[in-house]
Design a protein around this motif. Sequence first.
Motif, PDB file in Angstrom:
ATOM      1  N   ASN A 212     -29.979 -15.692 -14.508  1.00 26.31           N
ATOM      2  CA  ASN A 212     -30.182 -14.284 -14.208  1.00 26.31           C
ATOM      3  C   ASN A 212     -31.318 -14.032 -13.224  1.00 26.31           C
ATOM      4  O   ASN A 212     -31.471 -12.942 -12.692  1.00 26.31           O
ATOM      5  CB  ASN A 212     -30.456 -13.504 -15.498  1.00 26.31           C
ATOM      6  N   PHE A 215     -30.713 -12.478  -9.770  1.00 25.97           N
ATOM      7  CA  PHE A 215     -30.469 -11.061  -9.559  1.00 25.97           C
ATOM      8  C   PHE A 215     -31.771 -10.263  -9.632  1.00 25.97           C
ATOM      9  O   PHE A 215     -32.676 -10.587 -10.420  1.00 25.97           O
ATOM     10  CB  PHE A 215     -29.500 -10.522 -10.617  1.00 25.97           C
ATOM     11  N   GLN A 217     -33.884  -6.712 -10.522  1.00 28.23           N
ATOM     12  CA  GLN A 217     -33.846  -5.862 -11.702  1.00 28.23           C
ATOM     13  C   GLN A 217     -32.726  -4.832 -11.601  1.00 28.23           C
ATOM     14  O   GLN A 217     -32.000  -4.584 -12.561  1.00 28.23           O
ATOM     15  CB  GLN A 217     -35.193  -5.153 -11.901  1.00 28.23           C
ATOM     16  N   GLU A 219     -30.009  -5.080  -9.808  1.00 33.48           N
ATOM     17  CA  GLU A 219     -28.722  -5.764  -9.905  1.00 33.48           C
ATOM     18  C   GLU A 219     -28.384  -6.089 -11.357  1.00 33.48           C
ATOM     19  O   GLU A 219     -27.217  -6.022 -11.752  1.00 33.48           O
ATOM     20  CB  GLU A 219     -28.739  -7.039  -9.055  1.00 33.48           C
ATOM     21  N   ARG A 220     -29.391  -6.446 -12.165  1.00 26.38           N
ATOM     22  CA  ARG A 220     -29.141  -6.695 -13.584  1.00 26.38           C
ATOM     23  C   ARG A 220     -28.645  -5.429 -14.280  1.00 26.38           C
ATOM     24  O   ARG A 220     -27.765  -5.466 -15.148  1.00 26.38           O
ATOM     25  CB  ARG A 220     -30.418  -7.193 -14.272  1.00 26.38           C
ATOM     26  N   GLU A 221     -29.228  -4.280 -13.902  1.00 30.37           N
ATOM     27  CA  GLU A 221     -28.802  -3.010 -14.496  1.00 30.37           C
ATOM     28  C   GLU A 221     -27.353  -2.704 -14.116  1.00 30.37           C
ATOM     29  O   GLU A 221     -26.542  -2.284 -14.962  1.00 30.37           O
ATOM     30  CB  GLU A 221     -29.729  -1.881 -14.034  1.00 30.37           C
ATOM     31  N   ARG A 224     -24.964  -5.110 -15.968  1.00 29.66           N
ATOM     32  CA  ARG A 224     -24.767  -4.724 -17.369  1.00 29.66           C
ATOM     33  C   ARG A 224     -23.737  -3.605 -17.480  1.00 29.66           C
ATOM     34  O   ARG A 224     -22.862  -3.633 -18.362  1.00 29.66           O
ATOM     35  CB  ARG A 224     -26.099  -4.263 -17.964  1.00 29.66           C
ATOM     36  N   ILE A 253     -23.830  -8.830  -6.108  1.00 26.15           N
ATOM     37  CA  ILE A 253     -23.689  -9.522  -7.391  1.00 26.15           C
ATOM     38  C   ILE A 253     -22.476 -10.447  -7.371  1.00 26.15           C
ATOM     39  O   ILE A 253     -22.537 -11.584  -7.848  1.00 26.15           O
ATOM     40  CB  ILE A 253     -23.572  -8.491  -8.536  1.00 26.15           C
ATOM     41  N   ALA A 269     -20.197 -12.173 -17.293  1.00 25.49           N
ATOM     42  CA  ALA A 269     -21.412 -11.529 -17.802  1.00 25.49           C
ATOM     43  C   ALA A 269     -21.383 -11.449 -19.319  1.00 25.49           C
ATOM     44  O   ALA A 269     -22.393 -11.697 -19.992  1.00 25.49           O
ATOM     45  CB  ALA A 269     -21.559 -10.137 -17.195  1.00 25.49           C
TER      46      ALA A 269
END
Length: 276
Positions: A212, A215, A217, A219-221, A224, A253, A269
């Motif tokens: 992770n 990515f 922050q 991109e993580r949001e 998700r 992503i 994911a």
Amino acid sequence: MTDDTISRRELAEQSRLLAEQTDRHAVALESILAILRSPRLDDRAARAMATDIAAATLVELRTANDEQTSTLFEPVVGAFARLRSDLRPLVRFGDLDVQFVEPPATGRALPGDVAFAARAIVRSAVLALVDEGESRRVRIQWDCDGLNLLIGIRDDGTGQLSVHDDSLRPIAERVSSLGGDLDVSATAGWGSTMAVRLPLDPPAMPEPLADNDAFSQREREVLRLVASGARNRAIADQLTISPNTVKFHVSNILRKAGVSTRAELAILATANARRP
């Protein structure tokens, strides 16, 4: 076989079953609309036939999971016969003349996911042509060269169809997920031809997202929310950013994850989130 591999297969199967049910809903609704609009039926007969279609579809949907999960391979002629059965009400009472060219009976049996994808591709194409309203005739042909299932779909519309059209995006994603090819050729005023190649031995699913840290922050949001099934507009509203910014993040992503579709990304994911 590892727990991760089993989890990924379970997630892929759930995604496949959901897509199958969505397609069946769409075909059933288009068939009912075609019956209700048909000038060849009076109101009483149309209502009776529409009710029969709805009831039969409901029964099929209730038993779909058991049937599909147990089907590992299908004879190519059997898979094609199921496609004709799915489209029969729409063909009979709709304005689109659908011609079916039977595959060779000696063709290799299709893996269940390939048979499902092939029917879904054709159903999506036919529904797109119905929505467009420009085509009056479509020709559907399946063939098998021993290594691939070859699908040909030709219409007599305006000849403006392109592989980049939004209406073909679900088809392109299904083809890509199985390692196949999609080609579209069109001649103005003469119609369009869609050629699909689906390998009978699809590639193995990629490994779960392992790092992770690749990515940002934001991109993580976005990742998700994509994994939860949210579309771009909903993601934009929740994160207070524009839909174009969401598209930019999703593109990055996909590239970093090494996948080509949102469906693959969501599966990876979710599998990654389940890892200990």
